[in-house]
Design an enzyme around this catalytic site. Structure first.
Site, PDB file in Angstrom:
ATOM      1  CG  HIS A   1      21.664 -36.203 -83.061  1.00 34.56           C
ATOM      2  ND1 HIS A   1      22.679 -35.286 -83.050  1.00 34.56           N
ATOM      3  CD2 HIS A   1      22.084 -37.242 -82.303  1.00 34.56           C
ATOM      4  CE1 HIS A   1      23.671 -35.720 -82.306  1.00 34.56           C
ATOM      5  NE2 HIS A   1      23.339 -36.924 -81.843  1.00 34.56           N
ATOM      6  CG  ASP A   2      21.761 -32.289 -85.173  1.00 37.67           C
ATOM      7  OD1 ASP A   2      20.866 -31.448 -85.359  1.00 37.67           O
ATOM      8  OD2 ASP A   2      22.030 -32.757 -84.041  1.00 37.67           O
TER       9      ASP A   2
ATOM     10  N   GLY B   1      25.774 -39.010 -85.213  1.00 31.88           N
ATOM     11  CA  GLY B   1      25.234 -37.656 -85.271  1.00 31.88           C
ATOM     12  C   GLY B   1      26.117 -36.696 -86.041  1.00 31.88           C
TER      13      GLY B   1
END
Length: 262
Positions: free
Chosen positions: A121-122, A139
């Site tokens: 994520h991200d 992440g």
């Protein structure tokens, strides 16, 4: 005209571009956007708010846009954006963003993600990046253009990898990697410049010699690292890539800098 296999499950709300091919047993959710010429070979899952750029090819068992593996995620509408002409091989997982990290995961164009690669994520991944088998980003990691990540290497969450760097197979990258750097080991250390990458970028012998001299002055010279950085910054001789390395270091990040073995 798009071609959708009768065993594929494609939500009517999904945005499907021209000449998209969706093979057997794929599942495409309502918030997916597949641009022109995208090919899902078979058994691909496209979940959440996920955009796949034109001409990208996705192999079986890849899961694109799955929810972030983040303890604070509560089902918010976050996104995954994938650029054009990417080759995404078997069992690759690309997770969408989290609210805590800005809400979007981004992968650039002309990338190759080999079997089992993972982008958490991200993350922000540049263009022309290669992930060898099972290379992994934690992440919020940032990876510049034309980076090569060796098989089974892992980049710590919030890590930064500068443009043109090479990460060796099995490298455990807990520190930021300078542009054009070459790192390997557990934990990974800086072992010089990515010579293969520099040559592929078209650097001639004279420019490579300049880069090596800059590297030696910065990482092997006298004085503290802060003193060497000041000297190197004042003596880049207009070499844009040297300026890029200095700017990368000056910008800092959440992780310490990956340095040569003391």
């Amino acid at each position: 005209m798009s071609r959708i296999h009768p065993t594929a499950i494609v939500d009517p709300a999904a945005q499907i571009g021209a000449d998209v091919e969706i093979g057997p047993w794929c599942h495409v959710g309502p918030d997916a956007t597949l641009h022109a010429g995208v090919q899902l070979i078979s058994s691909v899952v496209v979940d959440g708010i996920t955009e796949i750029g034109a001409g990208s090819v996705v192999h079986p068992f890849a899961v694109l846009g799955g929810p972030p593996q983040h303890g604070g995620y509560k089902g918010e509408p976050t996104r995954l954006v994938i650029g054009e002409n990417n080759l995404i091989r078997e069992s690759v997982t690309l997770n969408r963003g989290s609210v805590q990290g800005g809400g979007v995961t981004t992968v650039g164009s002309n990338c190759m993600l080999m079997t089992g690669a993972h982008v958490a994520h991200d993350c922000v991944v540049g263009n022309n990046v290669t992930f060898a088998n099972n290379a992994t980003l934690g992440g919020h990691a940032t990876v510049g253009d034309r980076v090569f990540l060796g098989g089974l290497c892992a980049v710590h969450q919030f890590g930064r990898v500068g443009r043109g760097a090479m990460l060796g197979g099995l490298a455990v990258v807990t520190r930021d990697v300078i542009p054009y750097g070459s790192v390997w080991g557990n934990h990974a250390r800086l072992h010089g410049l990515n010579m293969v990458g520099l040559k592929r970028l078209g650097f001639d012998r004279a420019k490579i010699k300049q880069m090596l001299a800059f590297y030696r002055d910065l990482f092997e010279g006298d004085g503290t690292f802060a003193e060497r950085l000041d000297r190197a910054e004042a003596n880049t001789d207009g070499l844009a890539e040297a300026d890029e390395i200095v700017a990368f270091i000056r910008a800092g990040g959440s992780r310490p800098l990956c340095l040569p073995e003391a």
